[in-house]
Design an enzyme around this catalytic site. Structure first.
Site, short mmCIF file in Angstrom:
data_model
loop_
_atom_site.label_atom_id
_atom_site.label_comp_id
_atom_site.label_asym_id
_atom_site.label_seq_id
_atom_site.Cartn_x
_atom_site.Cartn_y
_atom_site.Cartn_z
N ASN A 90 0.88 -1.29 -0.12
CA ASN A 90 -0.05 -0.04 0.16
C ASN A 90 0.96 1.24 -0.10
OD1 ASN A 90 -2.46 1.69 0.79
ND2 ASN A 90 -1.00 2.12 2.37
N SER A 142 -3.83 2.32 -8.75
CA SER A 142 -4.74 3.69 -8.84
C SER A 142 -5.41 3.71 -10.12
CB SER A 142 -3.90 4.92 -8.74
OG SER A 142 -4.62 5.93 -8.86
N TYR A 155 3.74 9.09 -11.69
CA TYR A 155 2.73 8.30 -10.79
C TYR A 155 1.86 7.18 -11.67
CZ TYR A 155 -0.95 7.43 -7.15
OH TYR A 155 -1.94 7.00 -6.42
N ALA A 157 2.61 6.17 -14.65
CA ALA A 157 3.41 5.04 -15.10
C ALA A 157 3.80 4.00 -13.96
CB ALA A 157 4.99 5.67 -15.60
N LYS A 159 1.78 3.39 -11.31
CA LYS A 159 0.77 2.54 -10.90
C LYS A 159 0.19 1.68 -12.11
CE LYS A 159 0.04 4.01 -6.57
NZ LYS A 159 0.11 3.25 -5.44
#
Ligand SMILES: NC(=O)c1ccc[n+]([C@@H]2O[C@H](COP(=O)([O-])OP(=O)(O)OC[C@H]3O[C@@H](n4cnc5c(N)ncnc54)[C@H](O)[C@@H]3O)[C@@H](O)[C@H]2O)c1
Length: 251
Positions: A90, A142, A155, A157, A159
């Site tokens: 997480n 995400s 971000y 890329a 996720k």
């Protein structure tokens, strides 16, 4: 009710937001928790919340970018609770910055925390989960890995990489009775999202994360999906990424 009695789960980024809710949710289902977290002050609060609710937890200070610290966190599961069944990746970070303005360090931070950290944790955990006879890995991806997200290339890329890693890894470890899935949250009310969405609102861009359920999600709504994917209730689900986004992204 999801039953995780006798199971042991490592949750990264468990100090606040979605990770804290996941730790509490898995503990409520009966799992013993190893709460991995970068910020020391947040660790004790999560451990205390789990124990106050009647569960068992140990906290470990960890930067998921650090291989040695990740291996120590995984070892804490067997040292304290004798086994490892569940890993929840997480820990994450986010930034809003156009690609042409991104520094090397900003790019690396996004990829290293969100994606490489997931790699480190999976690599360290899988041998222990195999020893336990199998189990589940749940990665937090995400909807930013799917939708157009100006200012979010690094971000997005990272996720999208988590979603790809999830699918490929499921193919490798299915024979060991390990299922690997991901949850792709939409806008969830956490300290991270409040910062990022406030910054996005200042930009002259369409707002990408407006769902059809017209409110922000709650961390507990992500935790419920994680509990499903971590438990035998999802025994025939693997390699998939489930959107929990109020309809901000639909497959
Ligand atoms: N909140 C949202 O709207 C949203 C949407 C989509 C995906 N996500 C993802 O959900 C996850 C949790 O996000 P959140 O909103 O709860 O964020 P948050 O910032 O509120 O909490 C994240 C926690 O992870 C910890 N962390 C950060 N870097 C770390 C590292 N290197 N090693 C260990 N721990 C680290 C932080 O200290 C923090 O306690 C992230 O992977 C995020 O990308 C969140």
């Amino acid at each position: 009710m999801t039953d995780l009695k006798g199971k042991v789960a490592v949750v990264t980024g468990a100090g606040q937001g979605i990770g804290r809710a996941i730790a509490l949710r898995l503990a409520a289902a009966g799992a013993d928790i190893v709460a991995g977290e970068l910020v020391r002050d947040r660790i004790a609060a999560t451990v205390e919340a789990v124990t106050t609710a009647g569960g068992r937890a140990v906290g470990v200070e960890v930067d998921v970018r650090n291989r040695n610290q990740v291996e120590a966190m995984i070892a804490a599961a067997t040292e304290n609770f004798g086994r490892l069944d569940i890993l929840v990746n997480n820990a994450g970070t986010d930034i809003v910055r156009d690609l042409v303005e991104l520094s090397d360090e900003e790019w690396d931070l996004q990829i290293d925390v969100n994606l490489k950290g997931t790699f480190y944790c999976c690599r360290a955990a899988i041998p222990e989960i195999i020893k336990a006879g199998g189990g589940a890995i749940v990665n937090i991806a995400s909807v930013a890995g799917y939708v157009c997200y100006p200012g979010g290339t690094a971000y997005a890329a990272a996720k999208a990489g988590v979603t790809g890693l999830t699918r490929a890894l499921a193919g490798e470890v299915g024979r060991h009775n390990i299922r690997v899935n991901a949850v792709a949250p939409g806008p969830i009310d956490t300290p991270l999202a409040r910062t990022v969405l406030k910054e996005m609102a200042t930009r002259d861009d369409p707002q990408p994360f407006a769902g059809v359920i017209r409110r922000w999600g709650k961390p507990e709504e992500i935790a419920n999906a994680v509990a499903f994917l971590a438990s035998e209730q999802s025994s025939y689900v693997t390699g998939d990424t489930i959107s929990v986004s109020g309809g901000a992204f639909m497959h």
